[in-house]
Write an enzyme that holds these catalytic residues in place. Structure first.
Site, PDB file in Angstrom:
ATOM      1  N   GLU A 195      16.051   9.999  -6.575  1.00 38.44           N
ATOM      2  CA  GLU A 195      15.416  11.165  -4.734  1.00 38.44           C
ATOM      3  C   GLU A 195      16.977  11.883  -5.723  1.00 38.44           C
ATOM      4  O   GLU A 195      17.145  12.353  -4.596  1.00 38.44           O
ATOM      5  CB  GLU A 195      15.361  10.779  -4.080  1.00 38.44           C
ATOM      6  CG  GLU A 195      13.663  10.726  -4.252  1.00 38.44           C
ATOM      7  CD  GLU A 195      13.385   9.985  -2.795  1.00 38.44           C
ATOM      8  OE1 GLU A 195      13.955  10.220  -1.702  1.00 38.44           O
ATOM      9  OE2 GLU A 195      11.877   9.074  -2.459  1.00 38.44           O
ATOM     10  N   ASN A 246      13.123   8.244 -10.668  1.00 33.16           N
ATOM     11  CA  ASN A 246      12.277   8.446 -10.017  1.00 33.16           C
ATOM     12  C   ASN A 246      12.277   9.245  -9.144  1.00 33.16           C
ATOM     13  O   ASN A 246      13.160   8.867  -8.332  1.00 33.16           O
ATOM     14  CB  ASN A 246      11.844   6.505  -9.344  1.00 33.16           C
ATOM     15  CG  ASN A 246      10.757   6.244  -8.072  1.00 33.16           C
ATOM     16  OD1 ASN A 246       9.817   6.354  -9.137  1.00 33.16           O
ATOM     17  ND2 ASN A 246      11.054   6.354  -7.469  1.00 33.16           N
ATOM     18  N   HIS A 284       3.344  10.527  -4.496  1.00 26.40           N
ATOM     19  CA  HIS A 284       2.925  11.417  -2.716  1.00 26.40           C
ATOM     20  C   HIS A 284       2.331  12.199  -2.268  1.00 26.40           C
ATOM     21  O   HIS A 284       2.421  13.274  -2.151  1.00 26.40           O
ATOM     22  CB  HIS A 284       4.018  11.442  -1.558  1.00 26.40           C
ATOM     23  CG  HIS A 284       4.650   9.210  -1.584  1.00 26.40           C
ATOM     24  ND1 HIS A 284       3.935   8.294  -1.509  1.00 26.40           N
ATOM     25  CD2 HIS A 284       6.234   9.212  -1.788  1.00 26.40           C
ATOM     26  CE1 HIS A 284       4.698   7.238  -1.332  1.00 26.40           C
ATOM     27  NE2 HIS A 284       6.136   8.251  -2.160  1.00 26.40           N
ATOM     28  N   GLU A 314       4.590   5.434  -7.106  1.00 26.42           N
ATOM     29  CA  GLU A 314       4.410   5.569  -5.358  1.00 26.42           C
ATOM     30  C   GLU A 314       2.529   5.847  -4.373  1.00 26.42           C
ATOM     31  O   GLU A 314       2.731   6.232  -3.763  1.00 26.42           O
ATOM     32  CB  GLU A 314       5.176   5.414  -4.390  1.00 26.42           C
ATOM     33  CG  GLU A 314       6.792   5.145  -4.968  1.00 26.42           C
ATOM     34  CD  GLU A 314       7.694   5.558  -4.187  1.00 26.42           C
ATOM     35  OE1 GLU A 314       7.881   6.203  -2.899  1.00 26.42           O
ATOM     36  OE2 GLU A 314       8.881   5.055  -4.774  1.00 26.42           O
ATOM     37  N   ASP A 349       0.147   7.750  -3.093  1.00 27.03           N
ATOM     38  CA  ASP A 349      -0.916   7.249  -1.936  1.00 27.03           C
ATOM     39  C   ASP A 349      -1.724   9.023  -1.972  1.00 27.03           C
ATOM     40  O   ASP A 349      -0.884  10.539  -2.706  1.00 27.03           O
ATOM     41  CB  ASP A 349      -0.749   6.946  -0.444  1.00 27.03           C
ATOM     42  CG  ASP A 349       0.747   7.556  -0.426  1.00 27.03           C
ATOM     43  OD1 ASP A 349       1.300   8.886  -0.740  1.00 27.03           O
ATOM     44  OD2 ASP A 349       1.550   6.919   0.517  1.00 27.03           O
TER      45      ASP A 349
HETATM   46  O1  G3I Z   1      12.434  -3.069  10.054  1.00 25.74           O
HETATM   47  C1  G3I Z   1      13.258  -2.627  10.696  1.00 25.74           C
HETATM   48  C2  G3I Z   1      13.276  -3.073  12.311  1.00 25.74           C
HETATM   49  O2  G3I Z   1      13.969  -3.868  12.297  1.00 25.74           O
HETATM   50  C3  G3I Z   1      13.501  -1.891  12.778  1.00 25.74           C
HETATM   51  O3  G3I Z   1      12.767  -2.653  14.665  1.00 25.74           O
HETATM   52  C4  G3I Z   1      12.597  -0.686  13.242  1.00 25.74           C
HETATM   53  C5  G3I Z   1      12.919   0.207  14.004  1.00 25.74           C
HETATM   54  O4  G3I Z   1      12.802   1.568  13.400  1.00 25.74           O
HETATM   55  O5  G3I Z   1      12.550   0.317  11.742  1.00 25.74           O
HETATM   56  C6  G3I Z   1      12.235  -1.548  11.030  1.00 25.74           C
HETATM   57  O6  G3I Z   1      12.749  -0.349   9.557  1.00 25.74           O
HETATM   58  C7  G3I Z   1      11.309   0.873   8.824  1.00 25.74           C
HETATM   59  C8  G3I Z   1      11.501   0.088   7.834  1.00 25.74           C
HETATM   60  O7  G3I Z   1      10.891   1.160   7.621  1.00 25.74           O
HETATM   61  C9  G3I Z   1      10.559  -1.203   7.721  1.00 25.74           C
HETATM   62  O8  G3I Z   1       9.443  -1.445   8.327  1.00 25.74           O
HETATM   63  C10 G3I Z   1      12.814   2.087   8.891  1.00 25.74           C
HETATM   64  O9  G3I Z   1      13.527   2.255  10.266  1.00 25.74           O
HETATM   65  C11 G3I Z   1      12.155   3.522   8.342  1.00 25.74           C
HETATM   66  O10 G3I Z   1      12.891   4.027   8.378  1.00 25.74           O
HETATM   67  C12 G3I Z   1      11.614   2.219   6.875  1.00 25.74           C
HETATM   68  O11 G3I Z   1      11.061   3.712   6.386  1.00 25.74           O
HETATM   69  C13 G3I Z   1      10.299   3.182   4.571  1.00 25.74           C
HETATM   70  C14 G3I Z   1      11.365   4.698   4.227  1.00 25.74           C
HETATM   71  O12 G3I Z   1      10.580   4.377   2.504  1.00 25.74           O
HETATM   72  C15 G3I Z   1      12.369   5.183   4.402  1.00 25.74           C
HETATM   73  O13 G3I Z   1      13.029   5.432   3.557  1.00 25.74           O
HETATM   74  C16 G3I Z   1       9.026   2.875   4.522  1.00 25.74           C
HETATM   75  O14 G3I Z   1       8.497   1.828   4.379  1.00 25.74           O
HETATM   76  C17 G3I Z   1       8.836   2.988   2.971  1.00 25.74           C
HETATM   77  O15 G3I Z   1       7.085   2.951   3.050  1.00 25.74           O
HETATM   78  C18 G3I Z   1       9.554   4.199   2.290  1.00 25.74           C
HETATM   79  O16 G3I Z   1       9.710   4.542   1.435  1.00 25.74           O
HETATM   80  C19 G3I Z   1       9.746   5.848   0.455  1.00 25.74           C
HETATM   81  C20 G3I Z   1      10.446   4.986  -0.940  1.00 25.74           C
HETATM   82  O17 G3I Z   1      11.122   4.152  -1.146  1.00 25.74           O
HETATM   83  C21 G3I Z   1      10.629   6.272  -1.786  1.00 25.74           C
HETATM   84  N1  G3I Z   1      10.181   7.388  -1.866  1.00 25.74           N
HETATM   85  C22 G3I Z   1       9.636   7.427  -0.901  1.00 25.74           C
HETATM   86  C23 G3I Z   1       8.247   6.396   0.078  1.00 25.74           C
HETATM   87  C24 G3I Z   1       7.681   6.872   1.375  1.00 25.74           C
HETATM   88  O18 G3I Z   1       8.988   7.681   1.754  1.00 25.74           O
END
Ligand code: G3I
Length: 302
Positions: free
Chosen positions: A127, A169, A206, A235, A237
Site C-alpha cells: 500500500e 501488494n 476489496h 485479499e 472480498d
Molecule cells: O488484537 C488486538 C486486541 O488485543 C485489541 O484488544 C483490539 C482493540 O482494538 O485490537 C486487536 O487488534 C486488531 C487486529 O485487527 C486483530 O483483530 C486491530 O485493532 C485492528 O486494527 C486489526 O485490523 C486489521 C487491519 O488489517 C489493520 O490494518 C484487520 O484484522 C485485517 O483484516 C486488516 O487487513 C488489511 C491487510 O493487512 C492489508 N490490506 C487491507 C486489509 C483490510 O484492512
C-alpha cells in the site's frame, strides 16, 4: 473437484484464505479452512507490530501459530507484510530518515531469516501509493525516508531469501483506468527495466460500492503480466458477495496464465474485517453461500 483448493489446482493455481491465530481454536472455522483452502495468509500475525514489537526483539509466536497450522494441514503460506506505513510498532512510528531506513532493512532481514525457504510469496511492500487521482506515493514516514525505499526493500528481500517470490501488494489498483493502478504499473515497469528484483503484484481486491469491481480487471492483470511479473488476487472480498461477481473475478484470474491464484480475506462473513458487508464465501454458521458455488463451478470449468 469439490473443494476450492483442489479445483484451483486443476490449472496449477491455488485458492487461499486469510487465517487469524485467535480463531484457530474454533473448530467450525478450522474445519472449513482445512478442507477448502491450500494457501494461507496470516491476517495480522506477520505484520511489523506483531513480529518486532521492540526494536531488534523479534516475536514469532502468533505468526508461527498460523504458519504451523498451515503446514500441518498441507498448505503453503504467503507472507504479509514486511514494509508498510500501517501497523508499525510505536518505536518504528517515531523513527525517520536513515534510522528508519536501517530499521526497515533490519526488519526485513529478521523476519525473512526466520522463514527462510518456507514462504512461497512475500508481500514485501504494502500500500505505498496514495488514494485518489494524484498517482503519487502515499505520504508516510517510509516515503519521507527517500523515494527509493521500495526498491531498497525489494533488494534486501531478494538477498534475505532468494527462494521467495517478492510481491508488491495494494488495493484500488484493479481498475485499469484508476490513477493508482497506472502509478503502480509505472513503478513495476521501471523496476523491471532497471533490474530491481520484483516477481509479483498482489491485487487485494476489496470490492464494495465505493470501489466496485469492473470487468477491465482482466485487462489490468494481463497488462501487468505482460511486464514480466506474476499476478495474484490477495485479499478478495466483495460487498454482498454477489455470485456473478465472484465468478467474474475467478474467470479473470483463470484467463491470465501468470495469475498464480486467489486468496479470500477470511472464511465466514463473521470473520471478515467488513463483516457487516457479508463479503465472503461462507455464512456465519459455516454454510456455503451462492458465491461459494459460483467460484467452485468456475474453477471446475463453469
Ligand atoms: O488484537 C488486538 C486486541 O488485543 C485489541 O484488544 C483490539 C482493540 O482494538 O485490537 C486487536 O487488534 C486488531 C487486529 O485487527 C486483530 O483483530 C486491530 O485493532 C485492528 O486494527 C486489526 O485490523 C486489521 C487491519 O488489517 C489493520 O490494518 C484487520 O484484522 C485485517 O483484516 C486488516 O487487513 C488489511 C491487510 O493487512 C492489508 N490490506 C487491507 C486489509 C483490510 O484492512
Amino acid at each position: 473437484e469439490n473443494t476450492l483448493g483442489a479445483a484451483a489446482a486443476q490449472s496449477g493455481r491455488y485458492f487461499g484464505t486469510a487465517i487469524a491465530s485467535g480463531r484457530l481454536s474454533d473448530s467450525t472455522y478450522t474445519s472449513i479452512a482445512a478442507r477448502e483452502f491450500n494457501m494461507v495468509t496470516a491476517e495480522n500475525e506477520m505484520k511489523i507490530d506483531a513480529t518486532e514489537p521492540q526494536r531488534g526483539q523479534f516475536n514469532f509466536s502468533a505468526a508461527d501459530r498460523v504458519y504451523n497450522w498451515a503446514v500441518q494441514n498441507g498448505k503453503q503460506v504467503r507472507g504479509h507484510t514486511l514494509a508498510w506505513h500501517s501497523q508499525q510498532p510505536g518505536w518504528m512510528q517515531s523513527l525517520s530518515g536513515s534510522a528508519l531506513r536501517q530499521a526497515m532493512i533490519d526488519h526485513i532481514n529478521g523476519v525473512m531469516a526466520h522463514y527462510k525457504g518456507k514462504i512461497v510469496q512475500w508481500d514485501v511492500v504494502n500500500e505505498a501509493f496514495a488514494d485518489g487521482s494524484s498517482g503519487a506515493r502515499r505520504d508516510s514516514n517510509l516515503q519521507r525516508s527517500g523515494n527509493d525505499w521500495i526498491e531498497v526493500a525489494f533488494r534486501t528481500a531478494r538477498a534475505a531469501d532468494p527462494s521467495a517470490k517478492l510481491c508488491y501488494n495494494d488495493y484500488n489498483v484493479e481498475n485499469w483506468n484508476w490513477a493508482k493502478t497506472q502509478a503502480m504499473y509505472n513503478m513495476v515497469r521501471d523496476f523491471k527495466q532497471r533490474g530491481v528484483p520484483i516477481d509479483c503484484v498482489g491485487f487485494q481486491s476489496h470490492f464494495n460500492s465505493g470501489s466496485p469491481y469492473d470487468s477491465n480487471f482482466r485487462t489490468t492483470l494481463q497488462n501487468f503480466a505482460a511486464l514480466g511479473v506474476d499476478v495474484a488476487i490477495t485479499e478478495l472480498d466483495i460487498q454482498g458477495a454477489p455470485a456473478s461477481t465472484y465468478a467474474n473475478v475467478t474467470n479473470d484470474c483463470l484467463a491470465v496464465a501468470r495469475c498464480l491464484g486467489i486468496t479470500v480475506w477470511g472464511v465466514r462473513d463473521s470473520d471478515s474485517w467488513r463483516s457487516e458487508q457479508t463479503p465472503l464465501l461462507f455464512n456465519n454458521n459455516g454454510s456455503k453461500k451462492a458465491a461459494y458455488t459460483a467460484v467452485l463451478d468456475t474453477l471446475n470449468g463453469g
